[in-house]
Design an enzyme around this catalytic site. Sequence first.
Site, PDB file in Angstrom:
ATOM      1  N   HIS A   1       0.856  -1.189   0.000  1.00 50.09           N
ATOM      2  CA  HIS A   1       0.000   0.000   0.000  1.00 50.09           C
ATOM      3  C   HIS A   1       0.893   1.240   0.000  1.00 50.09           C
ATOM      4  O   HIS A   1       1.627   1.477   0.952  1.00 50.09           O
ATOM      5  CB  HIS A   1      -0.883   0.036   1.248  1.00 50.09           C
TER       6      HIS A   1
ATOM      7  N   HIS B   1      -6.533   0.317   7.532  1.00 47.91           N
ATOM      8  CA  HIS B   1      -7.253  -0.860   8.008  1.00 47.91           C
ATOM      9  C   HIS B   1      -7.511  -0.761   9.509  1.00 47.91           C
ATOM     10  O   HIS B   1      -6.664  -0.278  10.258  1.00 47.91           O
ATOM     11  CB  HIS B   1      -6.445  -2.133   7.728  1.00 47.91           C
TER      12      HIS B   1
END
Length: 274
Positions: free
Chosen positions: A60, A82
Amino acid sequence: MFYDRVKESADYIRSKADMKLDVAIILGSGLGNMVDIMENKRIIPYKEVPNFPRSSVAGHAGNLVFGTIGQTGIMALQGRFHYYEGFTMKETAYPVYVMKLLGIENLIVTNACGGINPAFAPGDLMIIDDFINAVSTNPLRGENDERFGPRFPDMSEPYSTVLREKAEKIANELGIEVKHGVYTMFQGPYYETAAEIRMLKAVGSDAVGMSTVPETIAANYVGIKTLGIACITNMATGLRTGKHSHGEVVAMAEDSGKKLCAWMEALLRQWHNH
Ligand code: HPA
């Protein structure tokens, strides 16, 4: 106040990338390369944006990428936040609140996830029809600010029927086979047990992952139409041989990312025509 923090983020972004934005797209694990097809690009790292959270997961990148595909103005998020990283659900959905203040009306959320429906196979792409929130909290918990949305938002159509039909039509035109199903968010970061997967199957889940649901809830709350696309990178625990690995997930997402990329490119290019 939360609203003021979000406004500061949005004002900064607008000062750096002042363009018409039709669609925001959140890119899941291994799908960050989708920005390669965008034109007239401008990149703003998350760490430059006041009050923006920072992602930490391998695979990411942590950039806002602005650009166009045809006539369509796009803000892509390379990397998401997250819940399992320790963010609150609200922080996880933070970019969606910023989208609202940027005037963005459409959101595409993508993810890598495990398949539960036995008709699925690794490499499949699934249009998310509905979700199950298997985390005992959500981003809307706490004081409500009516400037974002109502205290008790409706969640009867979390993924826009219009956008799902539009996406399906384009997939058909391109000859890309798509699956449909219910996505369940499990908080992770461990991959589920076989018993947990049997439970999720029994309650109607077709796929399981560790993201997407907070952003979807927040988007519906602030009135942003949402399309969810899940990349089935592996079959879930108990439905496969061998053990899970993040490397396998990222490699498979990058592989089916090519198909997804072609699909999203066509969808975004023709955004205003369908
Ligand atoms: N479970 C949860 N999250 C995932 C999986 C899985 O099997 N694969 C990719 N993300």
